[in-house]
Design an enzyme around this catalytic site. Structure first.
Site, PDB file in Angstrom:
ATOM      1  N   HIS A   1       0.830  -1.201   0.000  1.00 56.57           N
ATOM      2  CA  HIS A   1       0.000   0.000   0.000  1.00 56.57           C
ATOM      3  C   HIS A   1       0.870   1.259   0.000  1.00 56.57           C
ATOM      4  O   HIS A   1       2.036   1.212   0.402  1.00 56.57           O
ATOM      5  CB  HIS A   1      -0.910   0.042   1.235  1.00 56.57           C
ATOM      6  CG  HIS A   1      -2.003  -0.972   1.225  1.00 56.57           C
ATOM      7  ND1 HIS A   1      -2.182  -1.886   2.251  1.00 56.57           N
ATOM      8  CD2 HIS A   1      -2.992  -1.221   0.329  1.00 56.57           C
ATOM      9  CE1 HIS A   1      -3.224  -2.646   1.972  1.00 56.57           C
ATOM     10  NE2 HIS A   1      -3.729  -2.267   0.822  1.00 56.57           N
TER      11      HIS A   1
ATOM     12  N   CYS B   1      -1.755   0.968   9.553  1.00 58.94           N
ATOM     13  CA  CYS B   1      -2.552  -0.124   8.998  1.00 58.94           C
ATOM     14  C   CYS B   1      -3.583  -0.662   9.994  1.00 58.94           C
ATOM     15  O   CYS B   1      -4.643  -1.132   9.607  1.00 58.94           O
ATOM     16  CB  CYS B   1      -1.635  -1.273   8.566  1.00 58.94           C
ATOM     17  SG  CYS B   1      -0.569  -0.888   7.169  1.00 58.94           S
TER      18      CYS B   1
END
Length: 287
Positions: free
Chosen positions: A182, A276
């Protein structure tokens, strides 16, 4: 895209660094590396994850958040979702709107239903993204700009869709090397003037863009592996970071930040750290 308009609750996120007031997490009760999806998981595949240690570390993280007056919401965990601890990906708050993501990976599909159920039970309104894959780890907001990483989990159609919906924001697609899961694994905004970056993963054009907007703290290859970019800002120049990322922490302290060190090294074996593991739904300025 469909909308659920139950009674309104206060949700707002206009950047990554205002005072964090309310955040969604999930305990790593069934965390495991089922399907290797990133370089970190590949490294720790044989070693595996010690669940009791991961749970203890996550509990300490939650306690730390609470000690700073942050409301922590724990979603129910399910055995069929081994990566539920990474709540950042299942949704994101942009402006005053909560978006529920559409997960691209088979191992994560269905997690968004748990979030949706909680939002409905609590009376939060939300937008449901349907058909355009996007995960919150690729979404970074800074005032009028929304950076969206183009990855194996987030596609160009999602960027275009959000651009059409969020006309008061400048939505920018950011390309990076597919090795990194990501965008927040290689870039993160810490304050209006400061960002953390791993340049090796990004294009020259985007590095120049970020350099024109922020002072950049460059992360080494070693500290990128231990997710040095993936810190969590909780407001008032306070940042939660891993103790092992000594150089990142030093550079933050040198710039006047309070670095709150919490050990979640068992959890990062699956490729995600503090950002996250958190889905902010309310940040407020000036507090």
């Amino acid at each position: 895209m469909t909308v659920n308009s139950n009674m309104e609750h206060k949700t707002a996120c206009f950047n990554e660094y205002d005072t964090l007031k309310r955040v969604i997490l999930c305990q790593p009760q069934y965390m495991t590396i089922r399907d290797v999806i990133n370089e970190t998981q590949k490294h720790f595949k044989d070693e595996g994850i010690h669940i009791d240690r991961a749970l203890e570390q996550h509990e300490n993280f939650v306690k730390t958040l609470k000690s700073y007056g942050i409301e922590t919401i724990l979603l129910p965990y399910h055995k069929k979702y081994p990566e539920q601890v990474f709540t950042r990906d299942i949704g994101f708050t942009l402006g005053k709107t909560v978006f529920v993501a559409d997960m691209a990976s088979d191992v994560r599909q269905g997690e968004e239903n748990v979030l949706r159920q909680w939002l409905e039970d609590e009376g939060f309104s939300y937008y449901n993204i349907v058909g355009d894959h996007i995960e919150g780890g690729d979404v970074i907001i800074d005032r009028e700009t929304i950076y969206i990483g183009l990855s194996a989990r987030t596609n160009q159609q999602a960027v275009e869709h959000l651009s059409q919906l969020l006309t008061s924001f400048d939505v920018k697609g950011i390309k990076f090397k597919e090795t990194y899961l990501h965008l927040d694994c290689v870039f993160n905004v810490i304050s209006p003037e400061l960002a953390i970056i791993y340049p090796e993963a990004l294009t020259k054009e985007d590095i120049e863009l970020f350099g024109s907007r922020y002072e950049l703290i460059e992360v080494s290859k070693e500290e990128q592996f231990t997710l040095g970019t993936n810190v969590l800002s909780i407001g008032n120049k306070k940042v939660i970071s891993l103790p092992v990322n000594k150089e990142v922490n030093k550079q933050l302290r040198d710039r006047g930040f309070e670095v709150i060190e919490v050990d979640i090294t068992e959890i990062i074996k699956s490729g995600g750290s503090f950002r996250c593991c958190t889905m902010p739904i309310l940040r407020t300025s000036g507090e």
